[in-house]
Design an enzyme around this catalytic site. Structure first.
Site, mmCIF file in Angstrom:
data_model
loop_
_atom_site.group_PDB
_atom_site.id
_atom_site.type_symbol
_atom_site.label_atom_id
_atom_site.label_comp_id
_atom_site.label_asym_id
_atom_site.label_seq_id
_atom_site.Cartn_x
_atom_site.Cartn_y
_atom_site.Cartn_z
ATOM 1 N N THR A 299 34.515 0.545 -19.126
ATOM 2 C CA THR A 299 35.147 1.853 -18.959
ATOM 3 C C THR A 299 34.173 2.983 -19.257
ATOM 4 O OG1 THR A 299 37.235 0.828 -19.639
ATOM 5 C CG2 THR A 299 37.172 3.220 -19.545
ATOM 6 N N ARG B 47 37.745 5.202 -24.621
ATOM 7 C CA ARG B 47 37.282 5.696 -23.328
ATOM 8 C C ARG B 47 38.431 5.861 -22.330
ATOM 9 N NH1 ARG B 47 35.611 3.280 -27.307
ATOM 10 N NH2 ARG B 47 35.918 1.243 -26.339
ATOM 11 N N CYS C 5 36.674 -5.787 -17.384
ATOM 12 C CA CYS C 5 36.769 -5.188 -18.715
ATOM 13 C C CYS C 5 36.162 -6.202 -19.673
ATOM 14 C CB CYS C 5 38.228 -4.911 -19.078
ATOM 15 S SG CYS C 5 38.443 -4.386 -20.811
ATOM 16 N N LYS D 114 42.086 -6.793 -28.046
ATOM 17 C CA LYS D 114 41.645 -5.786 -29.014
ATOM 18 C C LYS D 114 42.369 -5.923 -30.345
ATOM 19 C CE LYS D 114 39.847 -2.071 -26.035
ATOM 20 N NZ LYS D 114 38.511 -1.977 -26.662
#
Length: 237
Positions: A85, A48, A194, A165
């Site tokens: 996001t 994104r 986030c 991530k």
């Protein structure tokens, strides 16, 4: 009791943690009192942030909507997307779905307004910050937003992409440097904006004065679909 749909995989660990939060927040004494969830996890949805910044032409909306439609076909009452996001593209997503999609940013802004917070610091992806979605919702409620400097924003992105991530532990030294800067700028509360940053709330001792937006989304999901435990009325650390 209503059924919750979850568009997941953005990223995968955030989805798992969101489901855990919904389960933990639900006031249930038996299995049968927990909220039914239908989850479609598709990690292959295009990034994104890259799309919003123009570094990729792969629009994530069609695949997000495809996941949403598959979930809708099961008869869910609400849909949650544990990816902040993606909410920069919220209108395009909601217009293509009939089921109400819970809006994590609006829920977070509403929560901060009720708490009487006047100045917040924001830690989020470049895509979220550049899209201005948090700033718009918060400033409409009279809440001022302070952002990391360019140097500190790179640290936030490092934690999100190079640590969480990538399946690695967050660099807490960088995290604390960002915190210090936002507090110096006047932040009363710092938003973990986030869902990868939510892993820090789960795994690290981040201290006081934080609001995890994914906890806000989980709380909203429980309030809409089930019964909330009393201890989750307040979420500020």
């Amino acid at each position: 009791m209503k059924t919750l749909g979850v568009i997941g995989g953005l990223g995968p660990m955030a989805t798992v943690y969101f489901m855990q939060l919904v389960t933990e927040m639900t006031d249930a004494k038996t299995d049968q009192e927990h909220i039914p969830m239908v989850v479609h996890s598709l990690p292959q949805i295009p990034d994104r942030t890259a799309y919003l910044l123009g570094t990729s032409t792969e629009n994530p909306v069609p695949q997000i909507v495809e996941c949403g439609k598959k979930i809708e076909n099961t008869g869910v009452d609400y849909i949650a997307i544990p990816c902040i996001t993606a909410h920069a593209l919220f209108d395009d997503i909601q217009e293509s779905l009939e089921t109400p999609v819970l809006h994590i940013i609006r829920e977070t802004a509403d929560y901060l307004e009720r708490e009487g917070v006047r100045v917040v610091g924001l830690e989020a992806t470049d895509g979220t910050i550049n899209a201005g979605v948090f700033q718009k919702e918060l400033e409409q409620r009279g809440i001022r937003v302070v952002l990391p400097s360019e140097e500190k924003q790179k640290m936030v992105m490092h934690i999100i992409y190079n640590n969480v991530k990538a399946g690695l532990r967050a660099d807490m030294e960088r995290f604390q440097l960002v915190e210090t800067e936002l507090l110096v700028k006047g932040a009363e509360v710092i938003i973990l904006g986030c869902t990868e940053l939510s892993m820090l709330s789960r795994d690290e001792k981040i201290g006081h004065g934080y609001l995890d937006a994914m906890e806000v989304l989980a709380r909203a999901a429980v309030l809409n679909c089930g019964k909330l435990k009393a201890k989750y009325q307040r979420l500020l650390t």
